[in-house]
Design a protein around this motif. Structure first.
Motif, PDB file in Angstrom:
ATOM      1  N   ARG A  12     -44.216  -3.966  25.492  1.00 43.81           N
ATOM      2  CA  ARG A  12     -44.442  -5.181  26.278  1.00 43.81           C
ATOM      3  C   ARG A  12     -44.045  -5.033  27.752  1.00 43.81           C
ATOM      4  O   ARG A  12     -44.031  -6.017  28.482  1.00 43.81           O
ATOM      5  N   ASP A  13     -43.734  -3.826  28.166  1.00 47.01           N
ATOM      6  CA  ASP A  13     -43.400  -3.581  29.573  1.00 47.01           C
ATOM      7  C   ASP A  13     -44.713  -3.523  30.353  1.00 47.01           C
ATOM      8  O   ASP A  13     -45.460  -2.550  30.269  1.00 47.01           O
ATOM      9  N   THR A  14     -44.997  -4.562  31.106  1.00 47.32           N
ATOM     10  CA  THR A  14     -46.285  -4.666  31.802  1.00 47.32           C
ATOM     11  C   THR A  14     -46.441  -3.646  32.926  1.00 47.32           C
ATOM     12  O   THR A  14     -47.557  -3.405  33.386  1.00 47.32           O
ATOM     13  N   SER A  68     -37.981   3.673  30.433  1.00 46.82           N
ATOM     14  CA  SER A  68     -38.580   2.650  31.294  1.00 46.82           C
ATOM     15  C   SER A  68     -38.663   3.022  32.774  1.00 46.82           C
ATOM     16  O   SER A  68     -38.513   2.162  33.638  1.00 46.82           O
ATOM     17  N   GLY A 123     -39.684  -4.916  25.584  1.00 45.50           N
ATOM     18  CA  GLY A 123     -40.078  -4.979  26.985  1.00 45.50           C
ATOM     19  C   GLY A 123     -39.359  -3.917  27.799  1.00 45.50           C
ATOM     20  O   GLY A 123     -38.868  -2.918  27.253  1.00 45.50           O
ATOM     21  N   HIS A 124     -39.245  -4.166  29.091  1.00 46.44           N
ATOM     22  CA  HIS A 124     -38.708  -3.185  30.028  1.00 46.44           C
ATOM     23  C   HIS A 124     -37.270  -2.773  29.723  1.00 46.44           C
ATOM     24  O   HIS A 124     -36.926  -1.600  29.825  1.00 46.44           O
TER      25      HIS A 124
END
Length: 189
Positions: free
Chosen positions: A129-131, A107, A153-154
């Motif tokens: 899902r890490d924008t 990340s 995610g992150h």
């Protein structure tokens, strides 16, 4: 003698990092480990530790300070495992000559702002899902591969499944003993 592994924390350092003990539990019997709290590397000491305050401190000089300190502290080639901001720190230090055998960075979203990569073995892992993760255009431009993990995610690096996956991958890169069997036995206990 065991290979050296340098671990660099995310922006929270040890303040929000009980998950790091899982990595240490898997890896400490196979590596000589040095751990760096990224806030300490960056000389960040904030009275109010909000996500925005910490982020701003890193962006406004903290990353550069941490890179300079890491370059002074690590002068021999070794393996690196770094999380989020820690991954950005090691990435930038490697571009300035940090002797890196391989970098496992999970990340490190700020590297998306870089236009060149370090000339080291890279393993970049991101949650789908890490924008803020780098996009495919960036990856193609820099000729890097990214492992995108679905449904995360992150902070995927805090999840036990990801911890196990990363540790197995890192261990398999540096050793020929049957690590998966040992880790699977530990998991079953």
């Amino acid at each position: 003698m065991a290979e050296k592994l340098v671990i660099v924390s995310d922006m929270w350092g040890t303040k929000n990092g009980l998950w790091i003990t899982s990595y240490l539990g898997y890896l400490q019997q196979y590596f000589d480990i040095t751990f760096y709290d990224s806030q300490q590397l960056a000389n960040i000491d904030l009275p109010v530790q909000t996500e925005q305050n910490i982020h701003d401190a890193f962006v406004n000089g903290g990353i550069d300070t941490a890179v300079a300190h890491l370059l002074k502290k690590e002068t021999l080639p070794c393996y690196f495992l770094a999380f989020s901001t820690g991954g950005t720190i090691v990435w930038n230090a490697a571009k300035k000559g940090l002797p890196v055998k391989s970098l496992y960075a999970i990340s490190p979203t700020r590297i998306r702002l870089q236009d060149e990569k370090p000339l080291v073995s890279l393993n970049l892992i991101y949650g789908e899902r890490d924008t803020n993760r780098p996009d495919d255009i960036w990856a193609n431009k820099l000729d890097v591969e990214m492992d995108i993990v679905p449904n995360y995610g992150h902070t995927l690096y805090t999840d036990e499944k990801i911890i196990r996956k990363v540790c197995l991958s890192l261990l398999n890169e540096v050793t020929s003993i049957n690590i998966p069997e040992k880790i699977e036995k530990k998991k079953a206990v």
